[in-house]
Design a protein around this motif. Sequence first.
Motif, PDB file in Angstrom:
ATOM      1  N   GLY A  29       0.922  -1.242  -0.171  1.00  0.00           N
ATOM      2  CA  GLY A  29      -0.078  -0.094   0.063  1.00  0.00           C
ATOM      3  C   GLY A  29       1.084   1.485  -0.071  1.00  0.00           C
ATOM      4  N   LYS A  30       1.868   1.679   0.883  1.00  0.00           N
ATOM      5  CA  LYS A  30       2.996   2.242   0.691  1.00  0.00           C
ATOM      6  C   LYS A  30       3.417   2.282  -0.417  1.00  0.00           C
ATOM      7  CE  LYS A  30       6.345   4.424   3.192  1.00  0.00           C
ATOM      8  NZ  LYS A  30       7.506   4.421   4.529  1.00  0.00           N
ATOM      9  N   ALA A  35       3.801   5.613  -5.742  1.00  0.00           N
ATOM     10  CA  ALA A  35       3.795   5.707  -7.183  1.00  0.00           C
ATOM     11  C   ALA A  35       2.130   6.496  -7.686  1.00  0.00           C
ATOM     12  CB  ALA A  35       3.622   4.318  -7.907  1.00  0.00           C
ATOM     13  N   ASN A  36       1.219   6.779  -6.673  1.00  0.00           N
ATOM     14  CA  ASN A  36       0.662   7.353  -7.166  1.00  0.00           C
ATOM     15  C   ASN A  36       0.210   8.547  -6.725  1.00  0.00           C
ATOM     16  OD1 ASN A  36      -0.611   5.160  -9.447  1.00  0.00           O
ATOM     17  ND2 ASN A  36       0.023   4.245  -7.537  1.00  0.00           N
ATOM     18  N   CYS A  37       0.228   9.112  -5.625  1.00  0.00           N
ATOM     19  CA  CYS A  37      -0.522  10.204  -4.774  1.00  0.00           C
ATOM     20  C   CYS A  37       0.982  11.166  -3.812  1.00  0.00           C
ATOM     21  CB  CYS A  37      -1.261   8.973  -3.150  1.00  0.00           C
ATOM     22  SG  CYS A  37      -2.164   8.109  -3.485  1.00  0.00           S
ATOM     23  N   ALA A  38       2.144  10.250  -3.944  1.00  0.00           N
ATOM     24  CA  ALA A  38       3.218  10.917  -3.534  1.00  0.00           C
ATOM     25  C   ALA A  38       3.314  12.560  -3.955  1.00  0.00           C
ATOM     26  CB  ALA A  38       4.443  10.266  -2.889  1.00  0.00           C
ATOM     27  N   ARG A  39       3.103  12.941  -5.868  1.00  0.00           N
ATOM     28  CA  ARG A  39       2.958  13.583  -6.532  1.00  0.00           C
ATOM     29  C   ARG A  39       2.625  15.028  -6.190  1.00  0.00           C
ATOM     30  NH1 ARG A  39       1.139  15.252 -12.264  1.00  0.00           N
ATOM     31  NH2 ARG A  39      -1.028  13.936 -11.059  1.00  0.00           N
ATOM     32  N   CYS A  40       1.190  14.735  -5.219  1.00  0.00           N
ATOM     33  CA  CYS A  40       0.705  15.491  -4.450  1.00  0.00           C
ATOM     34  C   CYS A  40       0.925  15.682  -2.595  1.00  0.00           C
ATOM     35  CB  CYS A  40      -0.562  15.880  -5.145  1.00  0.00           C
ATOM     36  SG  CYS A  40      -0.706  15.935  -6.845  1.00  0.00           S
ATOM     37  N   ALA A  42       1.303  14.800   0.789  1.00  0.00           N
ATOM     38  CA  ALA A  42       1.612  13.573   1.602  1.00  0.00           C
ATOM     39  C   ALA A  42       1.785  12.313   1.981  1.00  0.00           C
ATOM     40  CB  ALA A  42       2.563  14.312   3.531  1.00  0.00           C
ATOM     41  N   ILE A  43       2.323  11.588   1.369  1.00  0.00           N
ATOM     42  CA  ILE A  43       2.517   9.838   2.127  1.00  0.00           C
ATOM     43  C   ILE A  43       2.718   9.372   3.237  1.00  0.00           C
ATOM     44  CG2 ILE A  43       2.106   9.360  -0.751  1.00  0.00           C
ATOM     45  CD1 ILE A  43       4.554   7.659   0.179  1.00  0.00           C
ATOM     46  N   ASP A  44       3.808  10.283   4.286  1.00  0.00           N
ATOM     47  CA  ASP A  44       4.031  10.077   5.515  1.00  0.00           C
ATOM     48  C   ASP A  44       3.155  10.582   6.656  1.00  0.00           C
ATOM     49  OD1 ASP A  44       5.339  11.816   5.273  1.00  0.00           O
ATOM     50  OD2 ASP A  44       7.225  11.733   5.438  1.00  0.00           O
ATOM     51  N   LEU A  97      -4.001  -0.884   0.155  1.00  0.00           N
ATOM     52  CA  LEU A  97      -4.065   0.830   0.289  1.00  0.00           C
ATOM     53  C   LEU A  97      -4.350   0.913   1.620  1.00  0.00           C
ATOM     54  CD1 LEU A  97      -2.762   3.476  -0.904  1.00  0.00           C
ATOM     55  CD2 LEU A  97      -5.169   3.939  -2.051  1.00  0.00           C
ATOM     56  N   LEU A  98      -5.286   1.002   2.306  1.00  0.00           N
ATOM     57  CA  LEU A  98      -6.287   0.823   3.077  1.00  0.00           C
ATOM     58  C   LEU A  98      -5.472   0.322   4.378  1.00  0.00           C
ATOM     59  CD1 LEU A  98     -10.213  -0.079   1.840  1.00  0.00           C
ATOM     60  CD2 LEU A  98      -8.514   1.790   2.082  1.00  0.00           C
ATOM     61  N   SER A  99      -5.318  -0.807   4.079  1.00  0.00           N
ATOM     62  CA  SER A  99      -4.256  -1.042   5.243  1.00  0.00           C
ATOM     63  C   SER A  99      -3.138   0.047   5.447  1.00  0.00           C
ATOM     64  CB  SER A  99      -3.242  -3.074   4.545  1.00  0.00           C
ATOM     65  OG  SER A  99      -4.375  -3.663   4.566  1.00  0.00           O
ATOM     66  N   TYR A 100      -2.058   0.501   4.620  1.00  0.00           N
ATOM     67  CA  TYR A 100      -1.545   1.307   4.659  1.00  0.00           C
ATOM     68  C   TYR A 100      -1.698   2.547   4.910  1.00  0.00           C
ATOM     69  CZ  TYR A 100       2.725   4.718   4.078  1.00  0.00           C
ATOM     70  OH  TYR A 100       3.224   6.286   4.501  1.00  0.00           O
ATOM     71  N   LEU A 101      -3.197   2.842   4.915  1.00  0.00           N
ATOM     72  CA  LEU A 101      -3.832   3.918   5.260  1.00  0.00           C
ATOM     73  C   LEU A 101      -4.106   3.869   6.665  1.00  0.00           C
ATOM     74  CD1 LEU A 101      -6.089   5.290   2.604  1.00  0.00           C
ATOM     75  CD2 LEU A 101      -3.192   6.129   3.185  1.00  0.00           C
TER      76      LEU A 101
END
Length: 105
Positions: A29-30, A35-40, A42-44, A97-101
């Motif tokens: 998920g991370k 790959a798909n979200c970090a351009r816009c 924050a994923i951390d 993705l939900l597991s990561y979120l």
Amino acid sequence: MFQHALRQGLIGLLLITPALAAPTAEQRGKAFARANCARCHAIDRVSESPLKIAPPLRTLHRRYPIETLGEALAEGIYTGHADMPAFELNPDQIHDLLSYLKTLE
């Protein structure tokens, strides 16, 4: 006797090693988010979003219960602004993705 036990231990280790090396749902998920979200977004847990109007993924649980996002991800996420691409995820991607979120809550 010792050689037999050693052989059995090595066989067991060889059988379990691939399972240990396989990425977890959270890791997949991370990777998807990177790959798909970090351009816009924050994923951390600490970074600012590169695009200021894009909420950090760590804050999504404040707006929506994470468990309820699965259906939206399956049907497609569409927003009111052109910069956000439309996404339709398959069931495995949704789970990952939900597991990561959930780790960001």
